[in-house]
Scaffold this motif. Structure first.
Motif, PDB file in Angstrom:
ATOM      1  N   TRP A 109       0.856  -1.189   0.000  1.00  0.00           N
ATOM      2  CA  TRP A 109       0.000   0.000   0.000  1.00  0.00           C
ATOM      3  C   TRP A 109       0.886   1.230   0.000  1.00  0.00           C
ATOM      4  O   TRP A 109       2.091   1.144   0.250  1.00  0.00           O
ATOM      5  CB  TRP A 109      -0.998  -0.003   1.148  1.00  0.00           C
ATOM      6  N   ASP A 110       0.305   2.354  -0.310  1.00  0.00           N
ATOM      7  CA  ASP A 110       1.065   3.597  -0.426  1.00  0.00           C
ATOM      8  C   ASP A 110       0.698   4.526   0.728  1.00  0.00           C
ATOM      9  O   ASP A 110      -0.118   5.436   0.585  1.00  0.00           O
ATOM     10  CB  ASP A 110       0.765   4.266  -1.773  1.00  0.00           C
ATOM     11  N   HIS A 111       1.296   4.239   1.880  1.00  0.00           N
ATOM     12  CA  HIS A 111       1.182   5.115   3.039  1.00  0.00           C
ATOM     13  C   HIS A 111       2.580   5.340   3.587  1.00  0.00           C
ATOM     14  O   HIS A 111       3.526   4.630   3.239  1.00  0.00           O
ATOM     15  CB  HIS A 111       0.267   4.503   4.107  1.00  0.00           C
ATOM     16  N   PHE A 112       2.712   6.307   4.473  1.00  0.00           N
ATOM     17  CA  PHE A 112       4.008   6.637   5.050  1.00  0.00           C
ATOM     18  C   PHE A 112       4.103   6.256   6.514  1.00  0.00           C
ATOM     19  O   PHE A 112       5.176   6.348   7.112  1.00  0.00           O
ATOM     20  CB  PHE A 112       4.284   8.131   4.873  1.00  0.00           C
ATOM     21  N   TYR A 113       2.992   5.841   7.079  1.00  0.00           N
ATOM     22  CA  TYR A 113       2.921   5.418   8.470  1.00  0.00           C
ATOM     23  C   TYR A 113       1.984   4.213   8.569  1.00  0.00           C
ATOM     24  O   TYR A 113       1.128   4.002   7.707  1.00  0.00           O
ATOM     25  CB  TYR A 113       2.372   6.542   9.362  1.00  0.00           C
ATOM     26  N   PRO A 114       2.123   3.420   9.647  1.00  0.00           N
ATOM     27  CA  PRO A 114       1.164   2.335   9.853  1.00  0.00           C
ATOM     28  C   PRO A 114      -0.263   2.866   9.965  1.00  0.00           C
ATOM     29  O   PRO A 114      -0.499   3.999  10.370  1.00  0.00           O
ATOM     30  CB  PRO A 114       1.616   1.708  11.178  1.00  0.00           C
ATOM     31  N   LEU A 115      -1.200   2.010   9.615  1.00  0.00           N
ATOM     32  CA  LEU A 115      -2.617   2.343   9.759  1.00  0.00           C
ATOM     33  C   LEU A 115      -3.240   1.650  10.965  1.00  0.00           C
ATOM     34  O   LEU A 115      -4.389   1.933  11.308  1.00  0.00           O
ATOM     35  CB  LEU A 115      -3.383   1.941   8.495  1.00  0.00           C
ATOM     36  N   LYS A 117      -2.760  11.978   8.104  1.00  0.00           N
ATOM     37  CA  LYS A 117      -1.415  11.996   8.677  1.00  0.00           C
ATOM     38  C   LYS A 117      -0.353  11.939   7.592  1.00  0.00           C
ATOM     39  O   LYS A 117       0.688  12.614   7.684  1.00  0.00           O
ATOM     40  CB  LYS A 117      -1.238  10.836   9.658  1.00  0.00           C
ATOM     41  N   ASP A 118      -0.573  11.137   6.556  1.00  0.00           N
ATOM     42  CA  ASP A 118       0.373  11.087   5.437  1.00  0.00           C
ATOM     43  C   ASP A 118       0.559  12.478   4.836  1.00  0.00           C
ATOM     44  O   ASP A 118       1.684  12.926   4.595  1.00  0.00           O
ATOM     45  CB  ASP A 118      -0.133  10.136   4.345  1.00  0.00           C
ATOM     46  N   TYR A 119      -0.548  13.140   4.571  1.00  0.00           N
ATOM     47  CA  TYR A 119      -0.508  14.453   3.933  1.00  0.00           C
ATOM     48  C   TYR A 119       0.177  15.480   4.820  1.00  0.00           C
ATOM     49  O   TYR A 119       1.081  16.211   4.383  1.00  0.00           O
ATOM     50  CB  TYR A 119      -1.928  14.931   3.611  1.00  0.00           C
ATOM     51  N   ASP A 120      -0.246  15.561   6.057  1.00  0.00           N
ATOM     52  CA  ASP A 120       0.269  16.592   6.952  1.00  0.00           C
ATOM     53  C   ASP A 120       1.760  16.402   7.226  1.00  0.00           C
ATOM     54  O   ASP A 120       2.532  17.369   7.215  1.00  0.00           O
ATOM     55  CB  ASP A 120      -0.508  16.579   8.267  1.00  0.00           C
ATOM     56  N   SER A 121       2.184  15.178   7.462  1.00  0.00           N
ATOM     57  CA  SER A 121       3.573  14.933   7.840  1.00  0.00           C
ATOM     58  C   SER A 121       4.539  15.125   6.677  1.00  0.00           C
ATOM     59  O   SER A 121       5.701  15.484   6.889  1.00  0.00           O
ATOM     60  CB  SER A 121       3.720  13.511   8.397  1.00  0.00           C
ATOM     61  N   PHE A 134      -3.971  18.452   2.214  1.00  0.00           N
ATOM     62  CA  PHE A 134      -4.985  17.419   2.412  1.00  0.00           C
ATOM     63  C   PHE A 134      -6.289  17.766   1.706  1.00  0.00           C
ATOM     64  O   PHE A 134      -6.914  16.911   1.079  1.00  0.00           O
ATOM     65  CB  PHE A 134      -5.218  17.215   3.913  1.00  0.00           C
ATOM     66  N   GLY A 135      -6.699  19.015   1.794  1.00  0.00           N
ATOM     67  CA  GLY A 135      -7.911  19.445   1.099  1.00  0.00           C
ATOM     68  C   GLY A 135      -9.157  18.751   1.603  1.00  0.00           C
ATOM     69  O   GLY A 135      -9.311  18.464   2.790  1.00  0.00           O
ATOM     70  N   THR A 136     -10.030  18.438   0.668  1.00  0.00           N
ATOM     71  CA  THR A 136     -11.305  17.786   0.960  1.00  0.00           C
ATOM     72  C   THR A 136     -11.444  16.554   0.074  1.00  0.00           C
ATOM     73  O   THR A 136     -10.702  16.411  -0.910  1.00  0.00           O
ATOM     74  CB  THR A 136     -12.471  18.735   0.666  1.00  0.00           C
ATOM     75  N   PRO A 137     -12.401  15.662   0.377  1.00  0.00           N
ATOM     76  CA  PRO A 137     -12.615  14.541  -0.549  1.00  0.00           C
ATOM     77  C   PRO A 137     -12.857  15.011  -1.978  1.00  0.00           C
ATOM     78  O   PRO A 137     -12.343  14.415  -2.936  1.00  0.00           O
ATOM     79  CB  PRO A 137     -13.844  13.838   0.046  1.00  0.00           C
ATOM     80  N   GLY A 138     -13.606  16.101  -2.130  1.00  0.00           N
ATOM     81  CA  GLY A 138     -13.870  16.611  -3.467  1.00  0.00           C
ATOM     82  C   GLY A 138     -12.628  17.124  -4.154  1.00  0.00           C
ATOM     83  O   GLY A 138     -12.408  16.864  -5.354  1.00  0.00           O
ATOM     84  N   SER A 139     -11.777  17.853  -3.436  1.00  0.00           N
ATOM     85  CA  SER A 139     -10.571  18.389  -4.067  1.00  0.00           C
ATOM     86  C   SER A 139      -9.589  17.280  -4.404  1.00  0.00           C
ATOM     87  O   SER A 139      -8.902  17.336  -5.439  1.00  0.00           O
ATOM     88  CB  SER A 139      -9.910  19.432  -3.156  1.00  0.00           C
TER      89      SER A 139
END
Length: 257
Positions: free
Chosen positions: A41-47, A115-119, A124-129
């Protein structure tokens, strides 16, 4: 019903493995067991568990898997659409496809884990963006794959994960070779019908898009197949990467004949 062969994938979740060798070993065991696809998966931290625990990055890992494996397809379930310049992502995919000899699946979605986005400094925006960004990026990815030199040796099928009925499923109809759905059988069946409506509007054959789902267990799997699903994925966390459920799914697959 479909004439596609039912396939079994494993998602080796790259969390809580303090030594990359544990993941390398799991890839070897999964390919030897007979899976059709190995995803990360494409994350930067554990889920799960310690959200600041051990973790590894997606695409450098896929490059290693491309060298390590011989038969299985590989890919991310799924790449966060906003994490990389889309032309760069397409060229990364083309390169990994070459390393693997044409076995890459390009899984992509709009992204969701704040958390991925912020770190890492992404908006992060919104679901729509995030969906608008994905809609902007997909044609660029397709173009860059088309003009890459040397061209990718495989078809680089695009897998889109998500179930938003107005936007995500329309992107699936426009761009995807594989749709990874979330939810129970009733939800999948309803959203598959909505996907068919989007396909009719954009001129895509809905039967050309493979349906994918999480593994529901041996007792429920046939119902999903009857609804059109031909790709099942079992998520497997680190650090142990226990493949017991994967082997049960493989035995079920092989019994289908």
């Amino acid at each position: 019903m479909t004439d596609r062969r039912v396939r079994i994938a494993v998602q080796l979740q790259p969390e809580h493995a303090p030594d990359y060798g544990l993941i390398r070993d799991a890839v070897l065991r999964a390919e030897d067991a007979g899976v059709d696809i190995i995803f990360n998966w494409d994350h930067f931290y554990p889920l799960n568990g310690d959200l600041d625990g051990a973790h590894f990055e997606c695409w450098t890992m896929l490059g290693a898997w491309a060298e390590q494996t011989e038969r299985v397809q590989i890919g991310a379930l799924v790449t966060g659409g906003g994490y990389r310049n889309p032309d760069l992502l397409a060229d990364m995919a083309r390169t990994v496809d070459h390393i693997s000899g044409g076995r890459l699946i390009l899984g992509i979605g709009a992204g969701w884990n704040q958390k991925d986005y912020d770190s890492f400094g992404y908006e992060f925006g919104t679901p729509g963006s995030r969906l608008r960004l994905l809609a902007e990026y997909l044609p660029r990815i397709e173009h860059r794959l088309a003009v890459g030199n040397p061209a990718a040796p495989g078809s680089v099928p695009v897998l889109i994960g998500g179930g938003g009925e107005k936007k995500t499923l329309r992107l699936v109809a426009q761009h995807a070779d594989i749709w990874h759905a979330f939810g129970d059988l009733e939800t999948l069946t309803r959203k598959s019908a909505i996907l068919a409506e989007h396909c009719a509007e954009v001129g895509t054959d809905p039967a050309a898009i493979e349906r994918s789902s999480s593994w529901p267990g041996v007792d429920a799997a046939q119902g999903f197949v009857d609804a059109g699903v031909t790709l099942f994925t079992i998520g497997t966390p680190g650090p142990d990467y226990d493949l017991t459920q994967v082997r049960e799914a493989l035995a079920w697959r092989d019994a289908q004949g």
